[in-house]
Write a protein that holds these residues in place. Structure first.
Motif, PDB file in Angstrom:
ATOM      1  N   THR A  71       0.832  -1.211   0.000  1.00  0.00           N
ATOM      2  CA  THR A  71       0.000   0.000   0.000  1.00  0.00           C
ATOM      3  C   THR A  71       0.862   1.255   0.000  1.00  0.00           C
ATOM      4  O   THR A  71       0.437   2.302  -0.486  1.00  0.00           O
ATOM      5  CB  THR A  71      -0.958   0.035   1.216  1.00  0.00           C
ATOM      6  OG1 THR A  71      -0.223   0.235   2.426  1.00  0.00           O
ATOM      7  CG2 THR A  71      -1.783  -1.234   1.311  1.00  0.00           C
ATOM      8  N   VAL A  72       2.074   1.151   0.531  1.00  0.00           N
ATOM      9  CA  VAL A  72       3.013   2.279   0.497  1.00  0.00           C
ATOM     10  C   VAL A  72       3.533   2.471  -0.927  1.00  0.00           C
ATOM     11  O   VAL A  72       3.572   3.602  -1.450  1.00  0.00           O
ATOM     12  CB  VAL A  72       4.183   2.037   1.477  1.00  0.00           C
ATOM     13  CG1 VAL A  72       5.207   3.170   1.385  1.00  0.00           C
ATOM     14  CG2 VAL A  72       3.664   1.910   2.908  1.00  0.00           C
ATOM     15  N   ILE A 124       5.225   5.687   4.463  1.00  0.00           N
ATOM     16  CA  ILE A 124       6.109   4.661   5.008  1.00  0.00           C
ATOM     17  C   ILE A 124       5.940   4.501   6.522  1.00  0.00           C
ATOM     18  O   ILE A 124       6.078   3.393   7.057  1.00  0.00           O
ATOM     19  CB  ILE A 124       7.589   4.938   4.630  1.00  0.00           C
ATOM     20  CG1 ILE A 124       8.497   3.745   4.974  1.00  0.00           C
ATOM     21  CG2 ILE A 124       8.074   6.211   5.298  1.00  0.00           C
ATOM     22  CD1 ILE A 124       8.362   2.563   4.063  1.00  0.00           C
ATOM     23  N   ASP A 125       5.584   5.570   7.218  1.00  0.00           N
ATOM     24  CA  ASP A 125       5.424   5.478   8.668  1.00  0.00           C
ATOM     25  C   ASP A 125       4.265   4.569   9.072  1.00  0.00           C
ATOM     26  O   ASP A 125       4.200   4.120  10.219  1.00  0.00           O
ATOM     27  CB  ASP A 125       5.218   6.869   9.276  1.00  0.00           C
ATOM     28  CG  ASP A 125       6.536   7.629   9.435  1.00  0.00           C
ATOM     29  OD1 ASP A 125       7.600   7.026   9.149  1.00  0.00           O
ATOM     30  OD2 ASP A 125       6.510   8.810   9.820  1.00  0.00           O
ATOM     31  N   TYR A 146      19.253  -0.625  -8.173  1.00  0.00           N
ATOM     32  CA  TYR A 146      18.765  -0.314  -9.525  1.00  0.00           C
ATOM     33  C   TYR A 146      17.386  -0.927  -9.764  1.00  0.00           C
ATOM     34  O   TYR A 146      16.481  -0.278 -10.299  1.00  0.00           O
ATOM     35  CB  TYR A 146      19.746  -0.834 -10.575  1.00  0.00           C
ATOM     36  CG  TYR A 146      21.158  -0.363 -10.364  1.00  0.00           C
ATOM     37  CD1 TYR A 146      21.534   0.940 -10.688  1.00  0.00           C
ATOM     38  CD2 TYR A 146      22.121  -1.217  -9.812  1.00  0.00           C
ATOM     39  CE1 TYR A 146      22.844   1.377 -10.473  1.00  0.00           C
ATOM     40  CE2 TYR A 146      23.415  -0.792  -9.604  1.00  0.00           C
ATOM     41  CZ  TYR A 146      23.779   0.505  -9.923  1.00  0.00           C
ATOM     42  OH  TYR A 146      25.053   0.938  -9.709  1.00  0.00           O
ATOM     43  N   SER A 147      17.266  -2.182  -9.381  1.00  0.00           N
ATOM     44  CA  SER A 147      16.011  -2.931  -9.592  1.00  0.00           C
ATOM     45  C   SER A 147      15.622  -3.587  -8.271  1.00  0.00           C
ATOM     46  O   SER A 147      15.931  -4.757  -8.030  1.00  0.00           O
ATOM     47  CB  SER A 147      16.198  -3.987 -10.685  1.00  0.00           C
ATOM     48  OG  SER A 147      16.549  -3.386 -11.906  1.00  0.00           O
ATOM     49  N   PRO A 148      14.974  -2.837  -7.384  1.00  0.00           N
ATOM     50  CA  PRO A 148      14.713  -3.343  -6.036  1.00  0.00           C
ATOM     51  C   PRO A 148      13.760  -4.528  -6.019  1.00  0.00           C
ATOM     52  O   PRO A 148      12.832  -4.596  -6.825  1.00  0.00           O
ATOM     53  CB  PRO A 148      14.093  -2.136  -5.321  1.00  0.00           C
ATOM     54  CG  PRO A 148      13.544  -1.281  -6.419  1.00  0.00           C
ATOM     55  CD  PRO A 148      14.442  -1.477  -7.601  1.00  0.00           C
ATOM     56  N   HIS A 149      14.035  -5.453  -5.094  1.00  0.00           N
ATOM     57  CA  HIS A 149      13.067  -6.529  -4.880  1.00  0.00           C
ATOM     58  C   HIS A 149      12.006  -6.075  -3.882  1.00  0.00           C
ATOM     59  O   HIS A 149      10.862  -6.527  -3.947  1.00  0.00           O
ATOM     60  CB  HIS A 149      13.738  -7.818  -4.404  1.00  0.00           C
ATOM     61  CG  HIS A 149      14.641  -7.670  -3.217  1.00  0.00           C
ATOM     62  ND1 HIS A 149      14.177  -7.381  -1.960  1.00  0.00           N
ATOM     63  CD2 HIS A 149      16.001  -7.769  -3.103  1.00  0.00           C
ATOM     64  CE1 HIS A 149      15.190  -7.310  -1.119  1.00  0.00           C
ATOM     65  NE2 HIS A 149      16.317  -7.544  -1.779  1.00  0.00           N
ATOM     66  N   ALA A 150      12.375  -5.171  -2.952  1.00  0.00           N
ATOM     67  CA  ALA A 150      11.450  -4.664  -1.923  1.00  0.00           C
ATOM     68  C   ALA A 150      10.759  -5.804  -1.189  1.00  0.00           C
ATOM     69  O   ALA A 150       9.595  -5.693  -0.815  1.00  0.00           O
ATOM     70  CB  ALA A 150      10.426  -3.703  -2.539  1.00  0.00           C
ATOM     71  N   GLY A 157      11.210  -1.322   4.005  1.00  0.00           N
ATOM     72  CA  GLY A 157      11.989  -0.211   4.525  1.00  0.00           C
ATOM     73  C   GLY A 157      12.530   0.623   3.381  1.00  0.00           C
ATOM     74  O   GLY A 157      11.764   1.164   2.576  1.00  0.00           O
ATOM     75  N   ALA A 158      13.861   0.709   3.276  1.00  0.00           N
ATOM     76  CA  ALA A 158      14.502   1.555   2.266  1.00  0.00           C
ATOM     77  C   ALA A 158      14.113   1.144   0.849  1.00  0.00           C
ATOM     78  O   ALA A 158      13.885   2.002  -0.019  1.00  0.00           O
ATOM     79  CB  ALA A 158      16.017   1.504   2.429  1.00  0.00           C
ATOM     80  N   GLN A 159      14.015  -0.159   0.602  1.00  0.00           N
ATOM     81  CA  GLN A 159      13.670  -0.599  -0.751  1.00  0.00           C
ATOM     82  C   GLN A 159      12.210  -0.333  -1.083  1.00  0.00           C
ATOM     83  O   GLN A 159      11.864  -0.121  -2.243  1.00  0.00           O
ATOM     84  CB  GLN A 159      13.989  -2.081  -0.929  1.00  0.00           C
ATOM     85  CG  GLN A 159      15.472  -2.314  -1.092  1.00  0.00           C
ATOM     86  CD  GLN A 159      15.756  -3.623  -1.751  1.00  0.00           C
ATOM     87  OE1 GLN A 159      15.118  -4.025  -2.731  1.00  0.00           O
ATOM     88  NE2 GLN A 159      16.738  -4.321  -1.231  1.00  0.00           N
ATOM     89  N   THR A 160      11.359  -0.351  -0.060  1.00  0.00           N
ATOM     90  CA  THR A 160       9.956   0.026  -0.272  1.00  0.00           C
ATOM     91  C   THR A 160       9.895   1.460  -0.793  1.00  0.00           C
ATOM     92  O   THR A 160       9.193   1.765  -1.765  1.00  0.00           O
ATOM     93  CB  THR A 160       9.160  -0.073   1.047  1.00  0.00           C
ATOM     94  OG1 THR A 160       9.371  -1.361   1.622  1.00  0.00           O
ATOM     95  CG2 THR A 160       7.682   0.156   0.814  1.00  0.00           C
ATOM     96  N   THR A 161      10.657   2.345  -0.145  1.00  0.00           N
ATOM     97  CA  THR A 161      10.706   3.757  -0.546  1.00  0.00           C
ATOM     98  C   THR A 161      11.281   3.904  -1.943  1.00  0.00           C
ATOM     99  O   THR A 161      10.769   4.678  -2.765  1.00  0.00           O
ATOM    100  CB  THR A 161      11.538   4.562   0.462  1.00  0.00           C
ATOM    101  OG1 THR A 161      10.956   4.424   1.765  1.00  0.00           O
ATOM    102  CG2 THR A 161      11.594   6.028   0.093  1.00  0.00           C
ATOM    103  N   LEU A 162      12.348   3.156  -2.256  1.00  0.00           N
ATOM    104  CA  LEU A 162      12.984   3.245  -3.570  1.00  0.00           C
ATOM    105  C   LEU A 162      12.036   2.823  -4.686  1.00  0.00           C
ATOM    106  O   LEU A 162      11.911   3.519  -5.709  1.00  0.00           O
ATOM    107  CB  LEU A 162      14.249   2.384  -3.594  1.00  0.00           C
ATOM    108  CG  LEU A 162      14.996   2.308  -4.936  1.00  0.00           C
ATOM    109  CD1 LEU A 162      15.421   3.690  -5.412  1.00  0.00           C
ATOM    110  CD2 LEU A 162      16.200   1.375  -4.829  1.00  0.00           C
ATOM    111  N   LEU A 163      11.351   1.704  -4.493  1.00  0.00           N
ATOM    112  CA  LEU A 163      10.420   1.235  -5.526  1.00  0.00           C
ATOM    113  C   LEU A 163       9.250   2.212  -5.684  1.00  0.00           C
ATOM    114  O   LEU A 163       8.786   2.452  -6.800  1.00  0.00           O
ATOM    115  CB  LEU A 163       9.907  -0.168  -5.176  1.00  0.00           C
ATOM    116  CG  LEU A 163       9.065  -0.864  -6.245  1.00  0.00           C
ATOM    117  CD1 LEU A 163       9.818  -0.977  -7.571  1.00  0.00           C
ATOM    118  CD2 LEU A 163       8.616  -2.246  -5.772  1.00  0.00           C
TER     119      LEU A 163
END
Length: 365
Positions: A17-18, A25-26, A92-96, A100-106
């Motif tokens: 959902t993020v 993210i919070d 470059y290609s996040p799995h998320a 956390g950080a990868q959620t934000t990146l994607l």
């Protein structure tokens, strides 16, 4: 004593959902302060080097040694890097698939994608964390794109030929997103031969595909701590199914994604259920009482196909000698009905939100 290296915990449940812009993210961020203050649990924010069964001690990276009577370990997952997706490819290609950080990146990559772009997901072979997770993610990405970048498309390159709640997901996709989502099974064009995470080019048996955003979810195995502590046999940790005690290291109990507890899925609710059974059995063992035999466990999983469109699956299990049995033949559990009306799907979505809030209160409050 609870040893957890991170002061904040970001949940994989509801991280989709993020990514889709429905929550910040919070919303999925939690801490351990209540466990410390309300329950008098000693919380150490340190990294564990290994659990040493030979001396019944937990060894921290800082050199501290903490002896135990019983140790409960939740090593989580790590990834099998291959086909060109190597460690570091995540930037470059996040799995998320660790929130956390990868959620934000994607999330940022999706927001920056052009209208008319292509979002490609590579979904892994079984077993992996949260079997419906990739398909919920695709659903909510489709919702975001429909609202904000309607000329875009989604391709799922699946490394298997079927997936969890497949009929319900595909029914929802047809109803809500029409031709936006193109799912390709391993047998029919989905098998990945190689990938370049930087250029986001994927080579399949049918040729090369260019992604604008690439969400590559690798195959998985138990977390590094499990291997370093001698808890694994192959990719996962064999356990006594009645107590979750390791079959390889006495007095160590392995919960959640890292454990071999099929047919229970590697899900958050499964881990919660397993934790309660392990705690119950350990308390009885320490009190020199007979363990509960056979213990029953459960899993309930809600998925959002859209903010107001939910689907679910539930199951009840019973642990017998060296195996866990799904009690579906006795009428326990089941799937949401197919072709339910909009009111039912909205109710399921509301239940999903309630499920998440109650799970987090159960764990952190």
């Amino acid at each position: 004593i609870l040893i957890e290296q991170n002061k904040d915990y970001y949940t994989c449940p509801f991280s989709n959902t993020v990514i889709a812009g429905m929550n910040k993210i919070d919303y999925i961020k939690h801490d351990y302060k209540t466990l410390e203050s309300k329950y008098n649990i000693i919380v150490k924010h340190e990294k564990v080097k290994k659990v040493d069964g030979a001396i019944n001690s937990v060894i921290l990276e800082n050199g501290e040694i903490i002896p135990y009577t019983k140790a409960i370990v939740a090593p989580g997952i790590d990834f099998k890097y291959d086909k060109g997706y190597v460690e570091g490819s995540e930037e470059y290609s996040p799995h998320a698939y660790k929130a956390g950080a990868q959620t934000t990146l994607l999330t940022e990559q999706l927001q920056n994608m052009k209208d008319g772009g292509t979002f490609i997901m590579v979904a892994p072979k079984n077993p992996f964390r949260c079997p419906p997770g990739p398909y919920e993610r695709v659903s909510l990405v489709a919702h975001y794109l429909k609202q904000n970048k309607p000329n875009s498309k989604i391709i799922i390159l699946d490394q298997k030929n079927n997936f969890s709640k497949q009929g319900l997901f595909q029914e929802g996709w047809e109803k809500l997103y029409k031709d936006m989502i193109d799912w390709r099974s391993s047998e029919f064009g989905g098998k990945v031969i190689s990938v370049n995470p930087k250029t986001k080019v994927i080579k399949t048996e049918d040729g090369e595909i260019q992604a604008d955003v690439l969400n590559y979810i690798p195959e998985q195995k138990a977390g590094k701590l499990a291997f370093d502590s001698g808890l694994t046999d192959g990719d996962w940790c064999p356990i006594n199914t009645k107590t979750f005690e390791s079959k390889l290291v006495k007095d160590v109990y392995v919960l959640g994604d890292a454990s071999e507890s099929s047919p229970m899925p590697k899900s958050g609710f499964s881990a919660n259920s397993q934790g309660k059974i392990a705690a119950l059995q350990i308390s009885r063992i320490l009190a020199k009482q007979a363990i509960i035999n056979p213990p029953k466990l459960a899993n309930t999983c809600y998925s959002l196909v859209a903010p107001n469109y939910g689907i679910s699956i539930a199951a009840v299990y019973e642990a017998h000698e060296d195996k866990i049995i799904d009690l579906k033949e006795l009428g326990a559990g089941g799937l949401s009905p197919s072709y339910a009306d909009a009111g039912f799907r909205m109710q399921e979505a509301e239940y999903a939100v309630g499920w998440y809030k109650n799970q987090m209160a159960d764990i952190f409050k």
